[in-house]
Design an enzyme around this catalytic site. Structure first.
Site, PDB file in Angstrom:
ATOM      1  N   SER A   5       1.972   0.532   5.648  1.00 25.90           N
ATOM      2  CA  SER A   5       0.613   0.637   6.483  1.00 25.90           C
ATOM      3  C   SER A   5       0.847   0.454   7.953  1.00 25.90           C
ATOM      4  O   SER A   5       1.758  -0.403   8.242  1.00 25.90           O
ATOM      5  CB  SER A   5      -0.154  -0.705   6.073  1.00 25.90           C
ATOM      6  OG  SER A   5      -0.475  -0.651   4.634  1.00 25.90           O
ATOM      7  N   ARG A  27      -0.411 -11.076   6.674  1.00 23.18           N
ATOM      8  CA  ARG A  27       0.402 -10.364   7.463  1.00 23.18           C
ATOM      9  C   ARG A  27       0.783 -11.157   8.485  1.00 23.18           C
ATOM     10  O   ARG A  27       1.199 -10.794   9.826  1.00 23.18           O
ATOM     11  CB  ARG A  27      -0.100  -9.097   7.760  1.00 23.18           C
ATOM     12  CG  ARG A  27      -0.495  -8.099   6.891  1.00 23.18           C
ATOM     13  CD  ARG A  27       0.637  -7.714   5.956  1.00 23.18           C
ATOM     14  NE  ARG A  27       0.753  -6.432   5.369  1.00 23.18           N
ATOM     15  CZ  ARG A  27       0.432  -6.726   4.005  1.00 23.18           C
ATOM     16  NH1 ARG A  27       0.224  -7.820   3.420  1.00 23.18           N
ATOM     17  NH2 ARG A  27       0.168  -5.539   3.134  1.00 23.18           N
ATOM     18  N   GLU A  76       0.673  -2.769  12.572  1.00 22.65           N
ATOM     19  CA  GLU A  76       1.054  -3.904  11.633  1.00 22.65           C
ATOM     20  C   GLU A  76       2.743  -3.949  11.936  1.00 22.65           C
ATOM     21  O   GLU A  76       3.025  -4.869  12.070  1.00 22.65           O
ATOM     22  CB  GLU A  76       0.773  -3.558  10.281  1.00 22.65           C
ATOM     23  CG  GLU A  76       1.268  -4.839   9.346  1.00 22.65           C
ATOM     24  CD  GLU A  76       1.948  -4.212   8.064  1.00 22.65           C
ATOM     25  OE1 GLU A  76       2.948  -3.445   8.115  1.00 22.65           O
ATOM     26  OE2 GLU A  76       1.282  -4.518   7.069  1.00 22.65           O
TER      27      GLU A  76
HETATM   28  P1  FAD Z   1      12.699  -4.931   9.291  1.00 29.11           P
HETATM   29  O1  FAD Z   1      11.857  -3.369   9.362  1.00 29.11           O
HETATM   30  O2  FAD Z   1      14.146  -4.458   9.473  1.00 29.11           O
HETATM   31  O3  FAD Z   1      12.210  -5.898  10.215  1.00 29.11           O
HETATM   32  C1  FAD Z   1      11.112  -6.090  10.226  1.00 29.11           C
HETATM   33  C2  FAD Z   1      10.916  -7.454  11.561  1.00 29.11           C
HETATM   34  O4  FAD Z   1      11.319  -8.657  10.790  1.00 29.11           O
HETATM   35  C3  FAD Z   1      11.604  -7.050  12.725  1.00 29.11           C
HETATM   36  O5  FAD Z   1      11.033  -7.513  13.953  1.00 29.11           O
HETATM   37  C4  FAD Z   1      12.900  -7.675  12.722  1.00 29.11           C
HETATM   38  O6  FAD Z   1      13.495  -8.389  13.686  1.00 29.11           O
HETATM   39  C5  FAD Z   1      12.516  -8.970  11.782  1.00 29.11           C
HETATM   40  N1  FAD Z   1      13.405  -9.293  10.903  1.00 29.11           N
HETATM   41  C6  FAD Z   1      14.260  -8.764   9.928  1.00 29.11           C
HETATM   42  N2  FAD Z   1      14.826  -9.591   9.139  1.00 29.11           N
HETATM   43  C7  FAD Z   1      15.121 -10.520   9.797  1.00 29.11           C
HETATM   44  C8  FAD Z   1      15.901 -11.818   9.736  1.00 29.11           C
HETATM   45  N3  FAD Z   1      16.781 -11.819   8.548  1.00 29.11           N
HETATM   46  N4  FAD Z   1      15.525 -12.897  10.603  1.00 29.11           N
HETATM   47  C9  FAD Z   1      14.717 -12.860  11.498  1.00 29.11           C
HETATM   48  N5  FAD Z   1      13.795 -11.863  11.598  1.00 29.11           N
HETATM   49  C10 FAD Z   1      14.026 -10.600  10.893  1.00 29.11           C
HETATM   50  N6  FAD Z   1       4.560  -4.799   3.438  1.00 29.11           N
HETATM   51  C11 FAD Z   1       3.825  -5.539   2.700  1.00 29.11           C
HETATM   52  O7  FAD Z   1       3.552  -6.746   2.947  1.00 29.11           O
HETATM   53  N7  FAD Z   1       3.164  -5.055   1.475  1.00 29.11           N
HETATM   54  C12 FAD Z   1       3.284  -3.934   1.090  1.00 29.11           C
HETATM   55  O8  FAD Z   1       2.785  -3.465   0.015  1.00 29.11           O
HETATM   56  C13 FAD Z   1       4.350  -2.989   1.936  1.00 29.11           C
HETATM   57  N8  FAD Z   1       4.423  -1.700   1.440  1.00 29.11           N
HETATM   58  C14 FAD Z   1       5.232  -0.953   2.246  1.00 29.11           C
HETATM   59  C15 FAD Z   1       5.461   0.432   1.913  1.00 29.11           C
HETATM   60  C16 FAD Z   1       6.131   1.450   2.430  1.00 29.11           C
HETATM   61  C17 FAD Z   1       6.433   2.652   1.913  1.00 29.11           C
HETATM   62  C18 FAD Z   1       6.943   0.749   3.497  1.00 29.11           C
HETATM   63  C19 FAD Z   1       7.992   1.622   4.300  1.00 29.11           C
HETATM   64  C20 FAD Z   1       6.777  -0.400   4.108  1.00 29.11           C
HETATM   65  C21 FAD Z   1       5.909  -1.397   3.324  1.00 29.11           C
HETATM   66  N9  FAD Z   1       5.794  -2.767   3.721  1.00 29.11           N
HETATM   67  C22 FAD Z   1       4.874  -3.346   2.959  1.00 29.11           C
HETATM   68  C23 FAD Z   1       6.432  -3.029   5.156  1.00 29.11           C
HETATM   69  C24 FAD Z   1       7.773  -3.712   4.776  1.00 29.11           C
HETATM   70  O9  FAD Z   1       8.359  -3.179   3.682  1.00 29.11           O
HETATM   71  C25 FAD Z   1       7.918  -5.222   4.842  1.00 29.11           C
HETATM   72  O10 FAD Z   1       7.520  -5.664   6.182  1.00 29.11           O
HETATM   73  C26 FAD Z   1       9.098  -5.631   4.610  1.00 29.11           C
HETATM   74  O11 FAD Z   1       9.303  -6.973   4.489  1.00 29.11           O
HETATM   75  C27 FAD Z   1       9.978  -5.159   6.064  1.00 29.11           C
HETATM   76  O12 FAD Z   1      11.595  -5.581   5.538  1.00 29.11           O
HETATM   77  P2  FAD Z   1      12.857  -4.929   6.498  1.00 29.11           P
HETATM   78  O13 FAD Z   1      13.977  -5.509   6.032  1.00 29.11           O
HETATM   79  O14 FAD Z   1      12.882  -3.664   6.200  1.00 29.11           O
HETATM   80  O15 FAD Z   1      12.358  -5.472   7.963  1.00 29.11           O
HETATM   81  N1  EPU Z   2      -8.938   3.871   0.657  1.00 22.39           N
HETATM   82  C1  EPU Z   2      -9.636   4.963   1.314  1.00 22.39           C
HETATM   83  N2  EPU Z   2      -8.994   5.733   1.719  1.00 22.39           N
HETATM   84  C2  EPU Z   2      -7.493   5.945   1.604  1.00 22.39           C
HETATM   85  C3  EPU Z   2      -6.665   4.809   1.278  1.00 22.39           C
HETATM   86  C4  EPU Z   2      -7.412   3.628   0.399  1.00 22.39           C
HETATM   87  O1  EPU Z   2     -10.918   4.723   1.190  1.00 22.39           O
HETATM   88  O2  EPU Z   2      -7.165   6.644   2.315  1.00 22.39           O
HETATM   89  C5  EPU Z   2      -9.574   2.629  -0.004  1.00 22.39           C
HETATM   90  C6  EPU Z   2      -9.436   2.657  -1.193  1.00 22.39           C
HETATM   91  O3  EPU Z   2     -10.334   3.278  -2.159  1.00 22.39           O
HETATM   92  C7  EPU Z   2      -9.525   0.883  -1.447  1.00 22.39           C
HETATM   93  C8  EPU Z   2      -9.233   0.415  -0.186  1.00 22.39           C
HETATM   94  O4  EPU Z   2      -9.202   1.381   0.659  1.00 22.39           O
HETATM   95  O5  EPU Z   2     -10.938   0.531  -1.778  1.00 22.39           O
HETATM   96  C9  EPU Z   2      -7.991  -0.554  -0.037  1.00 22.39           C
HETATM   97  O6  EPU Z   2      -6.735   0.478  -0.492  1.00 22.39           O
HETATM   98  P1  EPU Z   2      -5.435  -0.148  -1.372  1.00 22.39           P
HETATM   99  O7  EPU Z   2      -5.737  -0.850  -2.319  1.00 22.39           O
HETATM  100  O8  EPU Z   2      -4.570   1.006  -1.110  1.00 22.39           O
HETATM  101  O9  EPU Z   2      -4.961  -1.104  -0.047  1.00 22.39           O
HETATM  102  P2  EPU Z   2      -5.028  -1.137   1.512  1.00 22.39           P
HETATM  103  O10 EPU Z   2      -5.871  -2.427   1.788  1.00 22.39           O
HETATM  104  O11 EPU Z   2      -5.160   0.099   2.273  1.00 22.39           O
HETATM  105  C10 EPU Z   2      -3.096  -3.102   1.240  1.00 22.39           C
HETATM  106  C11 EPU Z   2      -1.815  -3.298   2.145  1.00 22.39           C
HETATM  107  C12 EPU Z   2      -0.570  -2.638   1.478  1.00 22.39           C
HETATM  108  C13 EPU Z   2      -0.433  -2.998  -0.068  1.00 22.39           C
HETATM  109  C14 EPU Z   2      -2.081  -2.864  -0.568  1.00 22.39           C
HETATM  110  C15 EPU Z   2      -1.938  -3.259  -2.134  1.00 22.39           C
HETATM  111  C16 EPU Z   2      -2.370  -3.818   4.372  1.00 22.39           C
HETATM  112  C17 EPU Z   2      -2.307  -3.504   5.999  1.00 22.39           C
HETATM  113  N3  EPU Z   2      -1.856  -3.011   3.634  1.00 22.39           N
HETATM  114  O12 EPU Z   2      -3.453  -1.751   1.883  1.00 22.39           O
HETATM  115  O13 EPU Z   2       0.606  -2.972   2.180  1.00 22.39           O
HETATM  116  O14 EPU Z   2       0.456  -2.452  -0.599  1.00 22.39           O
HETATM  117  O15 EPU Z   2      -3.010  -3.380  -0.023  1.00 22.39           O
HETATM  118  O16 EPU Z   2      -2.158  -4.616  -2.222  1.00 22.39           O
HETATM  119  O17 EPU Z   2      -2.706  -5.124   4.199  1.00 22.39           O
HETATM  120  C18 EPU Z   2       2.084  -2.296   3.927  1.00 22.39           C
HETATM  121  O18 EPU Z   2       1.716  -3.593   4.271  1.00 22.39           O
HETATM  122  O19 EPU Z   2       2.685  -1.654   4.473  1.00 22.39           O
HETATM  123  C19 EPU Z   2       1.348  -1.914   2.784  1.00 22.39           C
HETATM  124  C20 EPU Z   2       1.638  -0.714   2.243  1.00 22.39           C
END
Ligand code: FAD
Ligand code: EPU
Length: 342
Positions: free
Chosen positions: A238, A164, A334
């Protein structure tokens, strides 16, 4: 193109928070981006690049020219027997790209399916899920320097990717607009299915040799079952990072809590599950005023109708204190927080 008077950003962030931007522009080409950057200089305003707003918390009005990246385009740069290199414009949808690459027979992004947001934002926090990080396929990140309009092409190494994390959160924070990224993908199917939830899914479904398409489908299904759709319940995924602690600290915690999920890192430190700790503190499903903690995932804070990020940040702050009190571990938020002195 540029709106010099305050425009609400409610429709431009997945938490649906209401905040005004001092000025707003949506750009669809590099020329329009250069014009918007010139406009920011003319107005004496800093620039806030914006993608889909899925990783931001708006805690107050944004004193900047918000530039929403709407640029599109995928170009094949090179191809050899085993790999293909692509240049993808910053405004492309990340999930759209993952789907498209799979349709072309370009492999490597399957585990990152359904992550919201744009391609340009993906390197900022080095998006990661289900055992794969963006860094594994980035060759170069192309950007324009804010202030000078100088073009930068950062090599993989110069991006300083971590969990991250990247150079865009440190030395280049607020200094560049990412215009495109160059990715190298494989033409040969190879899958990464070690992540526990993914391995468990295939075991449960009796799939012993999953294809990249099967990985894509599994990731989509797992994510849909655990994470709320922002279009239904506003959220930013997250809300906290998983903390990475020294091995001695992890061992101390594991003695007391053997069930605490932990993941050894290459440098000897250990990543701990923030969700598990928050869950254990009793926060899962808690609703407070207009905000709350999602009932299916303790790491996801949700907005049930609050206008301001302040209520959400107050809840986050109480969660941080509670986890610190119970486990002696400090959680870090985050998403990027804007406004209210952030
Ligand atoms: P924004 O929210 O629009 O911007 C985020 C930051 O990046 C801001 O500081 C912005 O200024 C900057 N930025 C955006 N575009 C540019 C650019 N072109 N140049 C310079 N700076 C820029 N993240 C994960 O890593 N793994 C996950 O599994 C994951 N799951 C998610 C699930 C959900 C339901 C949601 C809502 C979010 C999740 N995220 C996850 C977080 C998010 O999707 C990512 O961080 C994504 O890359 C953000 O993209 P965005 O276009 O929405 O960025
Ligand atoms: N868990 C709990 N309680 C909960 C949820 C999860 O105990 O309410 C436990 C699960 O049982 C599991 C562990 O936590 O053992 C990890 O859960 P999960 O696999 O959902 O992953 P996470 O570590 O919680 C991270 C990322 C997610 C990404 C998933 C899958 C971060 C901060 N988050 O979540 O990213 O999708 O792994 O790889 O690293 C995001 O960044 O927005 C995001 C959703």
């Amino acid at each position: 193109m540029t709106t010099p008077t305050g425009e609400t950003l409610r429709g431009y962030n997945t938490l649906a928070l209401d905040a005004r931007a001092q000025a707003f522009a949506e750009v669809h080409s590099e020329q329009e981006l250069l014009a918007a950057l010139a406009q920011a200089r003319a107005l004496g305003l800093p620039v806030m690049p914006l993608g889909e707003g899925s990783n931001i918390v708006l805690a107050g009005s944004v004193a900047a020219l918000v530039i929403r990246l709407g640029t599109r385009g995928i170009e094949v740069l090179a191809r050899d027997a085993g790999t293909v290199s692509l240049r993808v414009a910053a405004g492309e949808s990340w999930h759209g790209l993952v789907r498209w690459t799979l349709q072309q027979g370009y492999y490597g992004l399957e585990n990152l399916a359904l992550i919201p947001g744009t391609v340009g934002a993906a390197p900022i926090q080095n998006i990661g899920a289900y055992g794969v990080e963006l860094a594994s396929c980035v060759q170069r990140v192309n950007a324009l320097q804010i202030g000078s309009d100088e073009r930068l092409a950062l090599s993989h190494q110069q991006c300083e990717f971590g969990y991250r994390d990247s150079v865009f959160k440190h030395r280049l924070r607020d200094k560049v607009v990412i215009t495109s990224i160059d990715l190298q993908l494989s033409l040969r199917p190879a899958v990464s299915v070690e992540y526990p939830a993914l391995a468990g899914y295939f075991e449960q479904h009796g799939i012993t040799e999953p294809t990249p398409e099967a990985v894509f489908d599994a990731v989509v299904k797992i994510r849909r079952s655990r994470l709320p759709d922002p279009a239904v319940i506003p959220n930013a995924g997250s809300f906290f990072k998983n903390p990475i602690v020294e091995q001695t600290e992890a061992q101390r915690l594991q003695q007391v809590y053997p069930e605490l999920p932990s993941y050894p890192q290459h440098d000897g430190r250990v990543k701990l599950s923030a969700a598990w700790m928050i869950d254990r503190c009793g926060w899962k499903g808690v609703r407070r005023g207009g905000v709350g903690v999602h009932a299916h995932h303790a790491l996801v804070l949700v907005n049930y109708g609050s206008d301001s990020g302040a209520e959400l940040l107050a809840l986050a702050s109480d969660i941080v204190s509670s986890v610190q009190g119970a486990f002696g571990v400090r959680l870090e938020i985050e998403p990027r927080v804007y406004g209210a002195g952030a």
